[in-house]
Enzyme design. Structure first.
Site, PDB file in Angstrom:
ATOM      1  N   PRO A  40       0.820  -1.209   0.000  1.00 29.17           N
ATOM      2  CA  PRO A  40       0.000   0.000   0.000  1.00 29.17           C
ATOM      3  C   PRO A  40       0.857   1.262   0.000  1.00 29.17           C
ATOM      4  O   PRO A  40       1.863   1.342   0.702  1.00 29.17           O
ATOM      5  CB  PRO A  40      -0.802  -0.124   1.298  1.00 29.17           C
ATOM      6  CG  PRO A  40      -0.850  -1.588   1.573  1.00 29.17           C
ATOM      7  CD  PRO A  40       0.470  -2.114   1.095  1.00 29.17           C
ATOM      8  N   GLU A  41       0.461   2.226  -0.819  1.00 27.53           N
ATOM      9  CA  GLU A  41       1.157   3.501  -0.890  1.00 27.53           C
ATOM     10  C   GLU A  41       0.284   4.564  -0.229  1.00 27.53           C
ATOM     11  O   GLU A  41      -0.703   4.247   0.435  1.00 27.53           O
ATOM     12  CB  GLU A  41       1.494   3.816  -2.351  1.00 27.53           C
ATOM     13  CG  GLU A  41       2.361   2.725  -2.997  1.00 27.53           C
ATOM     14  CD  GLU A  41       2.694   2.996  -4.453  1.00 27.53           C
ATOM     15  OE1 GLU A  41       2.735   4.174  -4.854  1.00 27.53           O
ATOM     16  OE2 GLU A  41       2.923   2.023  -5.202  1.00 27.53           O
ATOM     17  N   LYS A  86       3.621   6.246   4.633  1.00 25.80           N
ATOM     18  CA  LYS A  86       2.881   4.983   4.635  1.00 25.80           C
ATOM     19  C   LYS A  86       2.607   4.467   6.043  1.00 25.80           C
ATOM     20  O   LYS A  86       2.087   3.360   6.210  1.00 25.80           O
ATOM     21  CB  LYS A  86       3.647   3.935   3.831  1.00 25.80           C
ATOM     22  CG  LYS A  86       3.932   4.356   2.387  1.00 25.80           C
ATOM     23  CD  LYS A  86       4.825   3.353   1.681  1.00 25.80           C
ATOM     24  CE  LYS A  86       5.258   3.861   0.319  1.00 25.80           C
ATOM     25  NZ  LYS A  86       6.149   2.897  -0.375  1.00 25.80           N
ATOM     26  N   ARG A 117      11.617  -5.086  -8.950  1.00 24.87           N
ATOM     27  CA  ARG A 117      10.221  -4.863  -9.291  1.00 24.87           C
ATOM     28  C   ARG A 117      10.144  -4.578 -10.782  1.00 24.87           C
ATOM     29  O   ARG A 117      11.004  -4.987 -11.540  1.00 24.87           O
ATOM     30  CB  ARG A 117       9.653  -3.704  -8.464  1.00 24.87           C
ATOM     31  CG  ARG A 117       9.462  -4.047  -6.997  1.00 24.87           C
ATOM     32  CD  ARG A 117       9.058  -2.839  -6.178  1.00 24.87           C
ATOM     33  NE  ARG A 117      10.200  -1.980  -5.874  1.00 24.87           N
ATOM     34  CZ  ARG A 117      10.120  -0.882  -5.136  1.00 24.87           C
ATOM     35  NH1 ARG A 117       8.952  -0.507  -4.641  1.00 24.87           N
ATOM     36  NH2 ARG A 117      11.196  -0.164  -4.876  1.00 24.87           N
TER      37      ARG A 117
END
Length: 287
Positions: free
Chosen positions: A2-3, A61, A267
């Site tokens: 989650p950002e 975050k 990524r």
């Protein structure tokens, strides 16, 4: 992971449902969920029972819940953490790690985490700003965020601009998804050297970062699977509006060129080869 938009969506939901409520019981069901609280599960529960949640705040975050005791609960969702409001009679989730019951017998707060990369801890005296997260930079939506300081710091970085956007000591809350989306809007390749940006270009990029984050918050964030949900267990919808992230080989929404996927820091990065040409001078090392 989650950002900012996903964490902010959770913060808003928590603020609505737990502010002003007194904690009556804390049940730690998995010690890994409080591994950042070295005093252990019994201490974690003891210092929280009887306290009242004053507010729910966020730095990047991270979430924190200031308490009337002067302490704070710090939370990080990790890869799969969820903070859910559930009726007390609701069946336990398979990956329930920590449960908070309140004195009003209303909905309980549950920390659910399948992969157990997230966690909770108590920051002693950290109600105003926990020392554990004070080093994290302000995020671009923070009213006290300094545009001038950000632009100057970004242009001093001898690293790729995408790496700089992901540096939580420069600005917080931006991760892989929203960095790619902002760079696409700015027509910049992520490998562009940050120290080669002009002041106006850096400021425009910041504007696009803010726009993307703000739009994502309105849609409840981005959900690619069932692991990210808000406090009511609902998914976000910003994935429908993504321009490049996760769209490898699909046409660029601006020019029609197939979107390119490249390896990046274990990524993936997504960009348009035409709108965002790779620079001739690309830095490999961060700095």
């Amino acid at each position: 992971m989650p950002e900012l938009p996903e964490v902010e969506t959770v913060r808003q939901g928590l603020a609505q449902w737990v502010t002003g409520r007194r904690i009556a019981e804390v049940e730690v069901r998995h010690p890994r969920a409080i591994r950042r609280h070295p005093a252990g599960a019994a201490h974690f529960a003891d210092v929280l029972v009887g306290t009242t949640v004053r507010d729910v705040r966020r730095r990047g975050k991270y979430l924190w819940l200031p308490l009337d005791s002067g302490d704070a609960v710090i939370g990080h969702l990790g890869m799969s953490g969820q903070l859910l409001l559930q009726p007390g009679a609701a069946p336990d989730e398979a990956h329930l790690r920590v449960r908070f019951r309140f004195a009003d017998d209303g909905p309980e707060l549950r920390f659910v985490d399948q992969r157990t990369f997230g966690g909770l801890s108590v920051s002693a005296g950290g109600a105003e700003m926990p020392t554990e997260i004070a080093h994290i930079a302000r995020d671009p939506l923070d009213p006290e965020f300094s545009e001038a300081a950000f632009v100057a710091a970004l242009r001093r970085r001898r690293t790729e601009v995408k790496r700089a956007l992901l540096d939580q000591t420069l600005l917080s809350g931006v991760g892989n998804i929203y960095a790619d989306e902002a760079l696409w809007r700015a027509r910049l390749h992520g490998a562009r050297p940050a120290d080669g940006l002009t002041g106006p270009a850096a400021l425009r990029l910041l504007g696009h970062v803010r726009d993307v984050l703000g739009e994502a918050i309105k849609e409840g964030g981005t959900s690619f699977d069932a692991l990210y949900v808000n406090v009511n267990g609902e998914s976000g919808y910003f994935d429908r509006a993504l321009n490049v992230y996760g769209r490898a080989d699909q046409p660029c929404r601006r020019c029609g060129t197939p979107v390119r996927r490249e390896a990046f820091m274990n990524r993936s990065s997504y960009s348009c080869p035409r709108c965002q040409p790779r620079p001739r001078r690309a830095l490999q090392a961060s700095g």
